[in-house]
Design a protein around this motif. Structure first.
Motif, PDB file in Angstrom:
ATOM      1  N   GLY A  14       0.822  -1.204   0.000  1.00  0.00           N
ATOM      2  CA  GLY A  14       0.000   0.000   0.000  1.00  0.00           C
ATOM      3  C   GLY A  14       0.857   1.256   0.000  1.00  0.00           C
ATOM      4  N   ARG A  15       0.204   2.365   0.189  1.00  0.00           N
ATOM      5  CA  ARG A  15       0.903   3.647   0.217  1.00  0.00           C
ATOM      6  C   ARG A  15       0.516   4.371   1.503  1.00  0.00           C
ATOM      7  N   THR A  16       1.517   4.886   2.210  1.00  0.00           N
ATOM      8  CA  THR A  16       1.250   5.577   3.465  1.00  0.00           C
ATOM      9  C   THR A  16       0.381   6.800   3.227  1.00  0.00           C
ATOM     10  N   LEU A  17      -0.709   6.882   3.972  1.00  0.00           N
ATOM     11  CA  LEU A  17      -1.662   7.976   3.818  1.00  0.00           C
ATOM     12  C   LEU A  17      -2.042   8.484   5.210  1.00  0.00           C
ATOM     13  N   LYS A  18      -2.037   9.790   5.361  1.00  0.00           N
ATOM     14  CA  LYS A  18      -2.444  10.401   6.619  1.00  0.00           C
ATOM     15  C   LYS A  18      -3.738  11.165   6.401  1.00  0.00           C
ATOM     16  N   ILE A  19      -4.671  10.967   7.329  1.00  0.00           N
ATOM     17  CA  ILE A  19      -6.007  11.555   7.197  1.00  0.00           C
ATOM     18  C   ILE A  19      -6.302  12.391   8.434  1.00  0.00           C
ATOM     19  N   LYS A  20      -6.670  13.631   8.214  1.00  0.00           N
ATOM     20  CA  LYS A  20      -6.981  14.529   9.326  1.00  0.00           C
ATOM     21  C   LYS A  20      -8.428  15.006   9.215  1.00  0.00           C
ATOM     22  N   PHE A  21      -9.153  14.909  10.329  1.00  0.00           N
ATOM     23  CA  PHE A  21     -10.520  15.410  10.425  1.00  0.00           C
ATOM     24  C   PHE A  21     -10.526  16.570  11.421  1.00  0.00           C
ATOM     25  N   GLU A  22     -11.167  17.654  11.039  1.00  0.00           N
ATOM     26  CA  GLU A  22     -11.203  18.838  11.909  1.00  0.00           C
ATOM     27  C   GLU A  22     -12.589  19.452  11.869  1.00  0.00           C
ATOM     28  N   ILE A  23     -13.080  19.819  13.051  1.00  0.00           N
ATOM     29  CA  ILE A  23     -14.376  20.487  13.145  1.00  0.00           C
ATOM     30  C   ILE A  23     -14.211  21.968  12.803  1.00  0.00           C
ATOM     31  N   ALA A  24     -15.071  22.491  11.936  1.00  0.00           N
ATOM     32  CA  ALA A  24     -14.998  23.905  11.556  1.00  0.00           C
ATOM     33  C   ALA A  24     -15.243  24.793  12.781  1.00  0.00           C
ATOM     34  N   LYS A  25     -14.605  25.951  12.774  1.00  0.00           N
ATOM     35  CA  LYS A  25     -14.783  26.897  13.874  1.00  0.00           C
ATOM     36  C   LYS A  25     -16.248  27.305  13.974  1.00  0.00           C
ATOM     37  N   GLY A  26     -16.754  27.351  15.225  1.00  0.00           N
ATOM     38  CA  GLY A  26     -18.134  27.753  15.452  1.00  0.00           C
ATOM     39  C   GLY A  26     -19.123  26.614  15.370  1.00  0.00           C
ATOM     40  N   SER A  27     -18.653  25.413  14.969  1.00  0.00           N
ATOM     41  CA  SER A  27     -19.555  24.262  14.860  1.00  0.00           C
ATOM     42  C   SER A  27     -19.732  23.606  16.224  1.00  0.00           C
ATOM     43  N   SER A  28     -20.909  23.045  16.431  1.00  0.00           N
ATOM     44  CA  SER A  28     -21.194  22.351  17.701  1.00  0.00           C
ATOM     45  C   SER A  28     -20.915  20.855  17.611  1.00  0.00           C
ATOM     46  N   LYS A  29     -20.443  20.402  16.459  1.00  0.00           N
ATOM     47  CA  LYS A  29     -20.169  18.977  16.264  1.00  0.00           C
ATOM     48  C   LYS A  29     -18.984  18.543  17.125  1.00  0.00           C
ATOM     49  N   SER A  30     -18.933  17.244  17.431  1.00  0.00           N
ATOM     50  CA  SER A  30     -17.828  16.690  18.221  1.00  0.00           C
ATOM     51  C   SER A  30     -17.576  15.255  17.790  1.00  0.00           C
ATOM     52  N   PHE A  31     -16.305  14.888  17.696  1.00  0.00           N
ATOM     53  CA  PHE A  31     -15.963  13.512  17.351  1.00  0.00           C
ATOM     54  C   PHE A  31     -16.179  12.562  18.529  1.00  0.00           C
ATOM     55  N   LEU A  32     -16.438  13.143  19.707  1.00  0.00           N
ATOM     56  CA  LEU A  32     -16.697  12.317  20.890  1.00  0.00           C
ATOM     57  C   LEU A  32     -18.174  12.012  21.045  1.00  0.00           C
ATOM     58  N   ASN A  33     -19.020  12.614  20.190  1.00  0.00           N
ATOM     59  CA  ASN A  33     -20.444  12.284  20.201  1.00  0.00           C
ATOM     60  C   ASN A  33     -20.631  10.835  19.774  1.00  0.00           C
ATOM     61  N   ARG A  34     -21.804  10.295  20.040  1.00  0.00           N
ATOM     62  CA  ARG A  34     -22.059   8.897  19.763  1.00  0.00           C
ATOM     63  C   ARG A  34     -23.053   8.737  18.613  1.00  0.00           C
ATOM     64  N   SER A  35     -22.865   7.664  17.862  1.00  0.00           N
ATOM     65  CA  SER A  35     -23.778   7.269  16.794  1.00  0.00           C
ATOM     66  C   SER A  35     -23.747   5.752  16.750  1.00  0.00           C
ATOM     67  N   GLU A  36     -24.906   5.140  16.630  1.00  0.00           N
ATOM     68  CA  GLU A  36     -24.982   3.678  16.635  1.00  0.00           C
ATOM     69  C   GLU A  36     -24.339   3.110  17.904  1.00  0.00           C
ATOM     70  N   ASN A  37     -24.519   3.837  19.016  1.00  0.00           N
ATOM     71  CA  ASN A  37     -24.013   3.423  20.339  1.00  0.00           C
ATOM     72  C   ASN A  37     -22.482   3.371  20.405  1.00  0.00           C
ATOM     73  N   LYS A  38     -21.798   4.029  19.460  1.00  0.00           N
ATOM     74  CA  LYS A  38     -20.343   4.108  19.497  1.00  0.00           C
ATOM     75  C   LYS A  38     -19.897   5.540  19.254  1.00  0.00           C
ATOM     76  N   GLN A  39     -18.717   5.884  19.782  1.00  0.00           N
ATOM     77  CA  GLN A  39     -18.176   7.210  19.504  1.00  0.00           C
ATOM     78  C   GLN A  39     -17.905   7.330  18.005  1.00  0.00           C
ATOM     79  N   ILE A  40     -18.146   8.524  17.484  1.00  0.00           N
ATOM     80  CA  ILE A  40     -17.920   8.760  16.057  1.00  0.00           C
ATOM     81  C   ILE A  40     -16.460   8.504  15.697  1.00  0.00           C
ATOM     82  N   SER A  41     -15.540   8.845  16.588  1.00  0.00           N
ATOM     83  CA  SER A  41     -14.122   8.598  16.321  1.00  0.00           C
ATOM     84  C   SER A  41     -13.849   7.105  16.123  1.00  0.00           C
ATOM     85  N   THR A  42     -14.527   6.257  16.887  1.00  0.00           N
ATOM     86  CA  THR A  42     -14.361   4.807  16.765  1.00  0.00           C
ATOM     87  C   THR A  42     -14.929   4.299  15.451  1.00  0.00           C
ATOM     88  N   LEU A  43     -16.086   4.820  15.053  1.00  0.00           N
ATOM     89  CA  LEU A  43     -16.714   4.408  13.801  1.00  0.00           C
ATOM     90  C   LEU A  43     -15.865   4.813  12.602  1.00  0.00           C
TER      91      LEU A  43
END
Length: 314
Positions: free
Chosen positions: A210-239
Motif C-alpha cells: 500500500g501507500r502511506t496515507l495520513k487523514i486529518k478530520f477537523e471540526i470547523a470553527k463555530g460548529s457544535s459537532k464533536s468527534f466524541l459524540n455517539r452514533s450507533e451506540n459508538k463514539q464517532i471517532s471509533t466508527l
C-alpha cells in the motif's frame, strides 16, 4: 554539432485518482478482472505521456509547434503498449479538458501550466524522460539518441526505477521516429526492458504494502459537532477508525491524535481491492465523505496535499 536536448515526461497512472468511474458496472468490472487474470495488462493502471516544460512555457504552444514532442510521445507510448501496458490516457485529450475547465490568466500561464496539468491529471507515478540527440563528429549525417528515464512515486517522491543507458548506436536514419524506435527495440532494448522490470517490481511492492496515507478530520470553527459524540451506540471517532481500517492493508490503522475537535489517522492504504481493481483516492474520499454525512458529520471542505487528506466538518 550537438542538438538541443529534448525533454518530456511520461505519466504512469496507478489508479489513485479517478482512474475508473466511481462505480464500475458489474460487467465492466468482470471484464477488467478478466483482462488482468489473462495477462493482457502488465498492471491494471493507466499511463499518459506528456511533454516536459520549463517554467513559463506554454504546453499548447510547445506541443503544437514542436513536432519532436509529438514523435516522442507517440514512440514512447507505442513502446509501453508493445510491452503490455495497454491502458494509456491521451495527453492531448486530457490537456484540452484542462483548458476547458480552467480560466487561464497570464499569471497562471507564467507560473507553470504544466504544473496545473499534472495536479489535475489522474496520476500517481511520474516517469521523467530526457532525450539527447547527437551528431557523429566524423560523419554528421550519423545520429545517436540517448534516453534517460526516472520513475517517481508522485506522493512519496520515491524513485521506483531509473536508467540513463537507453541509447542507439550512431546511425544514418530517415527520421527521429526511426532513431527512437531503434534505441528502444534494438540498441537499447536490454536497458529499456530492465527499466520496465524494476518498475514492475516497485509497483508490485506498492500493491502489496500500500501507500502511506495520513487523514486529518477537523471540526470547523463555530460548529457544535464533536468527534466524541455517539452514533450507533459508538463514539464517532471509533466508527471512523473502523471504516478507515477496511481500506488499509491488513486493516492496520494508527490513530495519532484524537479530541473532540480533530482526529489524525495514519494507514497504509490499499491501492487495489480484493479483486485486483484499482482503488482511487477520489473513490476513497467520496466514500468517506458519504459515510461522514451518514454519521451526521457533513463535510464542509476536503483537500489533498501529497500524502495528506484533510477533512473540515461543518
Amino acid at each position: 554539432m550537438k542538438l538541443k536536448p529534448v525533454v518530456f515526461l511520461l505519466i504512469l497512472l496507478l489508479g489513485s485518482i479517478v482512474l475508473y468511474p466511481l462505480s464500475l458496472s458489474a460487467q465492466d468490472k468482470e471484464n477488467l478482472v478478466g483482462e488482468i487474470k489473462n495477462g493482457n495488462l502488465n498492471h491494471p493502471f493507466k499511463m499518459m505521456v506528456i511533454p516536459y516544460l520549463e517554467e513559463g512555457e506554454s504546453v499548447k504552444l510547445k506541443y503544437n509547434t514542436d513536432p519532436n514532442y509529438r514523435v516522442l510521445i507517440n514512440e514512447i507510448s507505442a513502446a509501453f503498449i508493445e510491452n503490455g501496458y495497454h491502458n494509456l490516457l491521451d495527453f492531448r485529450t486530457h490537456y484540452e479538458s484542462i483548458l476547458y475547465r480552467t480560466t487561464l490568466t497570464n499569471e497562471i500561464v507564467k507560473s507553470s501550466l504544466l504544473k496545473i496539468a499534472i495536479e489535475n491529471a489522474p496520476v500517481d507515478v511520474l516517469i521523467e524522460a530526457e532525450i539527447l540527440l547527437d551528431s557523429q563528429r566524423t560523419n554528421p549525417n550519423n545520429k545517436q539518441v540517448s534516453i534517460r528515464l526516472t520513475a517517481i512515486d508522485k506522493y512519496s517522491a520515491l524513485i521506483l526505477s531509473s536508467t540513463s543507458h537507453i541509447k542507439s548506436n550512431y546511425r544514418q536514419v530517415q527520421s527521429l521516429k526511426n532513431l527512437i524506435d531503434v534505441a528502444l527495440t534494438i540498441d537499447g532494448k536490454t536497458s529499456f526492458i530492465q527499466f520496465l522490470a524494476q518498475l514492475d517490481r516497485s509497483l508490485e511492492l506498492i500493491e502489496k504494502q500500500g501507500r502511506t496515507l495520513k487523514i486529518k478530520f477537523e471540526i470547523a470553527k463555530g460548529s457544535s459537532k464533536s468527534f466524541l459524540n455517539r452514533s450507533e451506540n459508538k463514539q464517532i471517532s471509533t466508527l471512523l477508525e473502523q471504516f478507515i481500517r477496511l481500506h488499509s492493508i491488513n486493516e492496520q490503522c494508527r490513530q495519532m491524535n484524537v479530541s473532540a475537535q480533530y482526529i489524525d489517522f495514519s494507514i497504509n492504504m490499499a491501492v487495489l481491492d480484493k479483486e485486483g481493481i484499482p482503488i482511487s483516492y477520489m473513490q476513497f474520499i467520496d466514500q468517506l465523505s458519504k459515510y461522514l454525512g451518514e454519521l451526521g458529520m457533513p463535510v464542509k471542505d476536503v483537500s489533498m496535499v501529497g500524502s495528506w487528506i484533510n477533512f473540515i466538518i461543518e
